[in-house]
Motif scaffolding. Structure first.
Motif, PDB file in Angstrom:
ATOM      1  N   GLN A  72       0.830  -1.205   0.000  1.00 51.36           N
ATOM      2  CA  GLN A  72       0.000   0.000   0.000  1.00 51.36           C
ATOM      3  C   GLN A  72       0.864   1.254   0.000  1.00 51.36           C
ATOM      4  OE1 GLN A  72      -2.509  -0.486   3.417  1.00 51.36           O
ATOM      5  NE2 GLN A  72      -3.842  -2.013   2.440  1.00 51.36           N
ATOM      6  N   ALA A  73       1.944   1.225   0.791  1.00 51.94           N
ATOM      7  CA  ALA A  73       2.846   2.377   0.828  1.00 51.94           C
ATOM      8  C   ALA A  73       3.482   2.606  -0.538  1.00 51.94           C
ATOM      9  CB  ALA A  73       3.927   2.156   1.883  1.00 51.94           C
ATOM     10  N   PHE A  74       3.834   1.511  -1.199  1.00 51.90           N
ATOM     11  CA  PHE A  74       4.420   1.643  -2.534  1.00 51.90           C
ATOM     12  C   PHE A  74       3.407   2.250  -3.511  1.00 51.90           C
ATOM     13  CE2 PHE A  74       4.894  -0.098  -6.805  1.00 51.90           C
ATOM     14  CZ  PHE A  74       6.180   0.323  -7.125  1.00 51.90           C
ATOM     15  N   GLN A  75       2.189   1.750  -3.450  1.00 44.99           N
ATOM     16  CA  GLN A  75       1.151   2.277  -4.340  1.00 44.99           C
ATOM     17  C   GLN A  75       0.869   3.744  -4.063  1.00 44.99           C
ATOM     18  OE1 GLN A  75      -1.995  -0.518  -3.543  1.00 44.99           O
ATOM     19  NE2 GLN A  75      -1.259  -1.997  -5.092  1.00 44.99           N
ATOM     20  N   PHE A  76       0.845   4.127  -2.788  1.00 39.96           N
ATOM     21  CA  PHE A  76       0.631   5.532  -2.433  1.00 39.96           C
ATOM     22  C   PHE A  76       1.754   6.400  -2.975  1.00 39.96           C
ATOM     23  CE2 PHE A  76       1.312   9.104   0.480  1.00 39.96           C
ATOM     24  CZ  PHE A  76       0.064   9.717   0.408  1.00 39.96           C
ATOM     25  N   ARG A  77       2.980   5.919  -2.816  1.00 34.01           N
ATOM     26  CA  ARG A  77       4.126   6.680  -3.330  1.00 34.01           C
ATOM     27  C   ARG A  77       4.057   6.794  -4.843  1.00 34.01           C
ATOM     28  NH1 ARG A  77       9.013   3.745   0.061  1.00 34.01           N
ATOM     29  NH2 ARG A  77       8.213   4.184   2.167  1.00 34.01           N
ATOM     30  N   ARG A  78       3.648   5.703  -5.498  1.00 35.68           N
ATOM     31  CA  ARG A  78       3.568   5.755  -6.957  1.00 35.68           C
ATOM     32  C   ARG A  78       2.497   6.739  -7.412  1.00 35.68           C
ATOM     33  NH1 ARG A  78       2.582   0.252 -10.202  1.00 35.68           N
ATOM     34  NH2 ARG A  78       0.615   0.374  -9.038  1.00 35.68           N
ATOM     35  N   GLN A  79       1.343   6.733  -6.711  1.00 32.77           N
ATOM     36  CA  GLN A  79       0.286   7.698  -7.047  1.00 32.77           C
ATOM     37  C   GLN A  79       0.762   9.125  -6.809  1.00 32.77           C
ATOM     38  OE1 GLN A  79      -2.966   6.411  -4.608  1.00 32.77           O
ATOM     39  NE2 GLN A  79      -3.496   4.660  -5.922  1.00 32.77           N
ATOM     40  N   GLY A  80       1.468   9.320  -5.681  1.00 34.65           N
ATOM     41  CA  GLY A  80       2.006  10.662  -5.397  1.00 34.65           C
ATOM     42  C   GLY A  80       3.006  11.091  -6.448  1.00 34.65           C
ATOM     43  N   LEU A  81       3.784  10.117  -6.947  1.00 36.77           N
ATOM     44  CA  LEU A  81       4.760  10.441  -7.979  1.00 36.77           C
ATOM     45  C   LEU A  81       4.073  10.893  -9.259  1.00 36.77           C
ATOM     46  CD1 LEU A  81       7.670  10.463  -9.052  1.00 36.77           C
ATOM     47  CD2 LEU A  81       7.398   8.029  -9.601  1.00 36.77           C
ATOM     48  N   TRP A  82       2.992  10.178  -9.630  1.00 36.67           N
ATOM     49  CA  TRP A  82       2.280  10.570 -10.851  1.00 36.67           C
ATOM     50  C   TRP A  82       1.648  11.958 -10.698  1.00 36.67           C
ATOM     51  CZ3 TRP A  82       3.339   8.631 -15.218  1.00 36.67           C
ATOM     52  CH2 TRP A  82       3.675   7.274 -15.375  1.00 36.67           C
ATOM     53  N   ILE A  83       1.113  12.239  -9.517  1.00 39.28           N
ATOM     54  CA  ILE A  83       0.526  13.569  -9.291  1.00 39.28           C
ATOM     55  C   ILE A  83       1.598  14.645  -9.375  1.00 39.28           C
ATOM     56  CG2 ILE A  83      -0.589  15.027  -7.549  1.00 39.28           C
ATOM     57  CD1 ILE A  83      -2.059  12.513  -6.582  1.00 39.28           C
ATOM     58  N   THR A  84       2.757  14.340  -8.757  1.00 39.09           N
ATOM     59  CA  THR A  84       3.872  15.298  -8.801  1.00 39.09           C
ATOM     60  C   THR A  84       4.331  15.523 -10.227  1.00 39.09           C
ATOM     61  OG1 THR A  84       4.594  14.596  -6.603  1.00 39.09           O
ATOM     62  CG2 THR A  84       6.197  15.764  -7.955  1.00 39.09           C
ATOM     63  N   LEU A  85       4.437  14.430 -10.984  1.00 41.33           N
ATOM     64  CA  LEU A  85       4.855  14.571 -12.384  1.00 41.33           C
ATOM     65  C   LEU A  85       3.830  15.360 -13.186  1.00 41.33           C
ATOM     66  CD1 LEU A  85       6.236  10.974 -13.087  1.00 41.33           C
ATOM     67  CD2 LEU A  85       7.561  13.090 -12.826  1.00 41.33           C
TER      68      LEU A  85
END
Length: 384
Positions: free
Chosen positions: A346-359
């Motif tokens: 879940q933490a990985f998925q959250f980080r990945r979602q945050g990365l896409w939002i940041t990008l």
């Protein structure tokens, strides 16, 4: 050197007796100080010559059964080998005049006798099965005594034989580990549990407290051998437990009996832990492949695996109530590992979602800057 003496003289330099300072005369007698053969081998000077095969055990016992003599050469070597030999299956048959049974030289050789710690010795641990097989795989000898000849083959295929003969594990049992060496004998039903307990102490303790102990004694059954066999002992599997087609429990326990129900419960408990462990390991492995630190979760799966191994040992208590707490501890470890694995995913998925939002935000900013630059460049310039 000529004749038959040439061979013994060649190998005698490797002999433990020679290395301890003994000469040919120490065993064969005579006068080693003279060069004339007839005088050196004069019976009047104590020359004994080559002992008859029937005389060899007592011939060797002259020194090996004498504590005073052995203290001169090797104080740590026991002096009861001859007495033990006389009580053995071999010694009893020897005393009855059986010419087939082994004597000292059958296992140790006559000249070139090596220490049991020497890898080239016939009684070195990895060589003992082959040494015993010299006679026990000889069909003509065994037929005369009504004994089988497949023991060595079965042992070589067993979990013990594979460990000793193919992996070189000298801690694995060999023939003498179970039957004895000089006192070699059949363990007998009443002694087999004690023989196996030399290595499998916990398993034996559990068995002696189980209901099977009294049943085996009442029926005169050997403890471990009933389920595991003797020479062809295979690595235990979970299929041996329970009520399945390969289960051993159903050979004695009828459907509906207490033993039958207990076997079923124990197998189901083991399988439940195996399933949960496999699931938690899969979750943790997936999280680790995503690059997450899963050290703590992997520790939990290792602990659960250890509990599974312990539970398999506690099968020998033949009590679901005794085994269940161990399984429950293992399940607790699997639940914690699975929880940590899911949290990591879940933490990985959250980080990945945050990365896409940041990008996306960065992309929008870049796009905005590009539009702003284009707008500035498109504005008409004033007079220069």
């Amino acid at each position: 050197m000529e004749g038959d003496a040439r061979g013994p003289a060649t190998v005698f330099t490797e002999d433990v007796h020679f290395q301890r300072g003994l000469s040919c005369a120490a065993c064969h007698g005579g006068d080693p100080t003279v060069s004339d053969a007839a005088s050196a081998m004069d019976p009047a000077k104590g020359f004994l010559g080559r002992p008859a095969r029937a005389d060899i055990p007592q011939f060797c016992a002259r020194c090996h059964a004498d504590p005073a003599t052995m203290r001169k050469y090797n104080p740590n070597l026991p002096t009861d080998q001859y007495a033990k030999y006389l009580t053995s299956q071999h010694g009893k048959r020897f005393s009855a005049g059986d010419a087939d049974v082994p004597v000292c030289t059958s296992c140790h050789d006559a000249h070139g006798i090596r220490s049991k710690k020497d890898p080239n010795s016939p009684v070195y641990p990895t060589n003992i099965p082959g040494t015993c097989a010299t006679c026990h795989s000889d069909a003509s000898i065994m037929e005369r005594h009504g004994l089988p000849v497949k023991q060595h083959w079965e042992y070589s295929q067993s979990v013990h034989g594979q460990a000793l003969l193919f992996r070189g594990d000298r801690a694995a049992p060999h023939c003498a580990s179970c039957h004895g060496s000089h006192e070699a004998a059949r363990p007998g039903a009443i002694a087999i549990g004690n023989v196996c307990a030399q290595c499998h102490a916990l398993t034996r303790d559990l068995f002696t407290k189980s209901p099977h102990k009294a049943a085996h004694e009442a029926l005169g059954l050997p403890e471990c051998e009933v389920c595991h066999g003797n020479h062809l002992i295979q690595k235990p599997t979970d299929e041996m437990l329970g009520i399945g087609p390969n289960a051993l429990c159903v050979q004695c326990h009828e459907p509906g009996s207490q033993g039958y129900v207990t076997a079923q419960r124990m197998r189901e408990t083991i399988e439940h832990l195996k399933t949960q462990l496999a699931d938690s390991e899969g979750i943790v492995r997936h999280a680790a492949q995503l690059g997450m630190d899963m050290g703590d979760a992997e520790f939990e799966t290792h602990e659960a695996s250890a509990k599974l191994t312990q539970a398999r040992t506690y099968v020998h208590s033949f009590s679901a109530e005794t085994m269940s707490p161990i399984v429950e501890e293992g399940l607790q470890h699997t639940r914690l590992a699975a929880q940590q694995g899911r949290q990591a995913i879940q933490a990985f998925q959250f980080r990945r979602q945050g990365l896409w939002i940041t990008l996306l935000i960065v992309g929008l900013l870049i796009l905005g800057l590009l539009l702003l630059i284009r707008e500035i460049e498109s504005r008409p310039r004033g007079p220069s």
